[in-house]
Write a protein that holds these residues in place. Structure first.
Motif, PDB file in Angstrom:
ATOM      1  N   ILE A   1       0.891  -1.196  -0.181  1.00 51.44           N
ATOM      2  CA  ILE A   1       0.029   0.005  -0.097  1.00 51.44           C
ATOM      3  C   ILE A   1       0.801   1.243  -0.116  1.00 51.44           C
ATOM      4  N   PHE A   2       1.972   1.089   0.823  1.00 53.49           N
ATOM      5  CA  PHE A   2       2.693   2.568   0.780  1.00 53.49           C
ATOM      6  C   PHE A   2       3.352   2.771  -0.477  1.00 53.49           C
ATOM      7  N   LYS A   3       3.753   1.597  -0.946  1.00 58.15           N
ATOM      8  CA  LYS A   3       4.810   1.825  -2.234  1.00 58.15           C
ATOM      9  C   LYS A   3       3.702   2.336  -3.501  1.00 58.15           C
ATOM     10  N   LEU A   4       2.412   1.805  -3.428  1.00 57.04           N
ATOM     11  CA  LEU A   4       1.298   2.325  -4.611  1.00 57.04           C
ATOM     12  C   LEU A   4       1.054   3.867  -4.255  1.00 57.04           C
ATOM     13  N   VAL A   5       1.200   4.154  -3.039  1.00 53.52           N
ATOM     14  CA  VAL A   5       0.600   5.432  -2.630  1.00 53.52           C
ATOM     15  C   VAL A   5       1.879   6.434  -2.944  1.00 53.52           C
ATOM     16  N   ARG A   6       3.019   6.220  -2.287  1.00 53.28           N
ATOM     17  CA  ARG A   6       4.260   6.912  -2.316  1.00 53.28           C
ATOM     18  C   ARG A   6       4.963   6.997  -3.535  1.00 53.28           C
ATOM     19  N   GLU A   7       5.377   5.895  -3.938  1.00 47.92           N
ATOM     20  CA  GLU A   7       6.171   5.526  -5.189  1.00 47.92           C
ATOM     21  C   GLU A   7       5.525   5.692  -6.600  1.00 47.92           C
ATOM     22  N   ASP A   8       4.127   5.241  -6.487  1.00 48.01           N
ATOM     23  CA  ASP A   8       3.337   5.146  -7.757  1.00 48.01           C
ATOM     24  C   ASP A   8       2.325   6.521  -8.044  1.00 48.01           C
ATOM     25  N   GLY A   9       2.062   7.231  -6.881  1.00 48.13           N
ATOM     26  CA  GLY A   9       1.462   8.504  -7.015  1.00 48.13           C
ATOM     27  C   GLY A   9      -0.030   8.137  -6.999  1.00 48.13           C
ATOM     28  N   LEU A  10      -0.471   6.787  -6.623  1.00 47.42           N
ATOM     29  CA  LEU A  10      -1.827   6.509  -6.686  1.00 47.42           C
ATOM     30  C   LEU A  10      -2.821   7.115  -5.490  1.00 47.42           C
ATOM     31  N   LYS A  11      -4.158   7.297  -5.700  1.00 54.13           N
ATOM     32  CA  LYS A  11      -4.864   7.958  -4.618  1.00 54.13           C
ATOM     33  C   LYS A  11      -5.313   6.705  -3.917  1.00 54.13           C
ATOM     34  N   HIS A  12      -5.805   7.161  -2.539  1.00 53.30           N
ATOM     35  CA  HIS A  12      -6.048   6.205  -1.513  1.00 53.30           C
ATOM     36  C   HIS A  12      -7.281   5.160  -2.277  1.00 53.30           C
ATOM     37  N   ARG A  13      -8.224   5.869  -2.717  1.00 56.85           N
ATOM     38  CA  ARG A  13      -9.272   5.152  -3.446  1.00 56.85           C
ATOM     39  C   ARG A  13      -8.950   4.397  -4.621  1.00 56.85           C
ATOM     40  N   GLU A  14      -8.008   4.730  -5.425  1.00 61.60           N
ATOM     41  CA  GLU A  14      -7.311   3.779  -6.431  1.00 61.60           C
ATOM     42  C   GLU A  14      -6.830   2.458  -5.860  1.00 61.60           C
ATOM     43  N   VAL A  15      -5.903   2.787  -4.801  1.00 62.22           N
ATOM     44  CA  VAL A  15      -5.325   1.741  -4.219  1.00 62.22           C
ATOM     45  C   VAL A  15      -6.267   0.598  -3.521  1.00 62.22           C
ATOM     46  N   ALA A  16      -7.172   1.068  -2.908  1.00 59.76           N
ATOM     47  CA  ALA A  16      -8.350   0.516  -2.335  1.00 59.76           C
ATOM     48  C   ALA A  16      -9.037  -0.504  -3.455  1.00 59.76           C
ATOM     49  N   GLU A  17      -9.337   0.144  -4.674  1.00 60.13           N
ATOM     50  CA  GLU A  17      -9.951  -0.580  -5.822  1.00 60.13           C
ATOM     51  C   GLU A  17      -8.885  -1.591  -6.396  1.00 60.13           C
ATOM     52  N   ILE A  18      -7.988  -1.370  -6.588  1.00 55.93           N
ATOM     53  CA  ILE A  18      -6.880  -2.241  -7.043  1.00 55.93           C
ATOM     54  C   ILE A  18      -6.599  -3.550  -6.058  1.00 55.93           C
ATOM     55  N   LEU A  19      -6.497  -3.272  -4.930  1.00 56.90           N
ATOM     56  CA  LEU A  19      -6.316  -4.451  -3.938  1.00 56.90           C
ATOM     57  C   LEU A  19      -7.671  -4.905  -3.271  1.00 56.90           C
ATOM     58  N   ASN A  20      -8.567  -4.275  -3.803  1.00 56.32           N
ATOM     59  CA  ASN A  20     -10.164  -4.823  -3.480  1.00 56.32           C
ATOM     60  C   ASN A  20     -10.089  -4.762  -1.797  1.00 56.32           C
ATOM     61  N   ILE A  21      -9.942  -3.545  -1.368  1.00 59.28           N
ATOM     62  CA  ILE A  21      -9.918  -3.345   0.214  1.00 59.28           C
ATOM     63  C   ILE A  21     -10.430  -2.178   0.348  1.00 59.28           C
ATOM     64  N   SER A  22     -10.994  -1.864   1.719  1.00 60.58           N
ATOM     65  CA  SER A  22     -11.859  -0.509   1.899  1.00 60.58           C
ATOM     66  C   SER A  22     -10.888   0.731   2.069  1.00 60.58           C
ATOM     67  N   ILE A  23     -11.208   1.855   1.698  1.00 59.71           N
ATOM     68  CA  ILE A  23     -10.365   3.070   1.659  1.00 59.71           C
ATOM     69  C   ILE A  23      -9.915   3.126   3.107  1.00 59.71           C
ATOM     70  N   ASN A  24     -10.641   2.868   4.088  1.00 61.61           N
ATOM     71  CA  ASN A  24     -10.185   2.992   5.516  1.00 61.61           C
ATOM     72  C   ASN A  24      -9.069   2.140   5.794  1.00 61.61           C
ATOM     73  N   THR A  25      -8.928   1.118   5.141  1.00 64.60           N
ATOM     74  CA  THR A  25      -7.953   0.066   5.411  1.00 64.60           C
ATOM     75  C   THR A  25      -6.649   0.845   4.861  1.00 64.60           C
ATOM     76  N   VAL A  26      -6.803   1.332   3.555  1.00 65.02           N
ATOM     77  CA  VAL A  26      -5.696   1.984   3.018  1.00 65.02           C
ATOM     78  C   VAL A  26      -5.134   2.977   3.992  1.00 65.02           C
ATOM     79  N   ASP A  27      -6.065   3.967   4.402  1.00 62.35           N
ATOM     80  CA  ASP A  27      -5.743   5.195   5.560  1.00 62.35           C
ATOM     81  C   ASP A  27      -4.818   4.653   6.646  1.00 62.35           C
ATOM     82  N   VAL A  28      -5.541   3.484   7.098  1.00 56.12           N
ATOM     83  CA  VAL A  28      -5.039   2.921   8.532  1.00 56.12           C
ATOM     84  C   VAL A  28      -3.599   2.323   8.052  1.00 56.12           C
ATOM     85  N   GLN A  29      -3.327   1.544   7.211  1.00 59.66           N
ATOM     86  CA  GLN A  29      -2.104   1.104   6.636  1.00 59.66           C
ATOM     87  C   GLN A  29      -1.063   1.901   6.235  1.00 59.66           C
TER      88      GLN A  29
END
Length: 197
Positions: free
Chosen positions: A138-166
């Motif tokens: 999650i960290f690499k997708l957000v920080r290195e790939d510049g994806l939004k939390h919503r996009e990461v949640a969609e890609i990994l099939n998890i909630s946005i809240n999980t992305v925020d917490v992680q």
């Protein structure tokens, strides 16, 4: 999604090969990295990403159905990577150990690239590597790939809240390992204090 990606998507739908090449230029490096994290193989990652773009081109008449081309490509790469791992695992289960190609990674140290911030960079990379697997992804997708939390949640099939917490966990762990306080300054360790006195 940005206007440029929408224009590229429209160009691909119209059969414009330059649009496909532009999309590849924009996203392939990030997708290769993503696939390599999952498969742990540069060769497999390159093949997977190339296949995803070939499939995208062959199904270009349906590209207008894709809401977010970036998320679509990441999900496609993730699915193909997981399938490739599964297939490789089945092959390894059936293969005798004598036939396995065991390789060790080369240790490359270039003294010119080890200057100034090398120690901090090393510590930062180590801190990221020490994160739990899901947290690190999650960290690499957000920080290195510049994806939004919503996009990461969609890609990994998890909630946005999980992305925020992680992400919060990742940043806290990295700061702790680097001994940074919340303002970003180094904490004074006993060794640092001794040097100053």
């Amino acid at each position: 999604m940005t206007d440029s990606l929408l224009n590229i998507q429209q160009g691909i739908a119209e059969g414009n090969e330059h649009s496909l090449a532009e999309l590849y230029r924009l996203l392939s490096k990030r997708l290769h990295h993503f696939a390599r994290i999952i498969t742990r193989s540069q060769e497999m990652a390159e093949e997977i990403v190339d296949n995803v773009f070939v499939k995208l081109w062959s199904n270009r008449h349906r590209i207008h159905e894709v809401e977010n081309i970036t998320v679509y490509l990441y999900v496609a790469v993730k699915n193909r990577s997981l399938n490739a791992i599964s297939q490789k695992a089945n092959e390894l289960i059936r293969a005798p150990f004598d036939d396995l190609d065991i390789e060790t990674g080369p240790v490359v140290t270039d003294p010119y690239n080890q200057l100034v911030t090398s120690e901090m960079m090393k510590r930062m990379q180590q801190a990221v590597e020490n994160l739990p697997a899901r947290c690190k992804m999650i960290f690499k997708l957000v920080r290195e790939d510049g994806l939004k939390h919503r996009e990461v949640a969609e890609i990994l099939n998890i909630s946005i809240n999980t992305v925020d917490v992680q992400m919060a966990i990742a940043i806290k762990k990295i700061c702790t390992e680097l001994q940074l306080d919340r303002s970003g300054r180094n904490r004074f360790t006993p060794a640092a204090q001794a040097k100053q006195s």
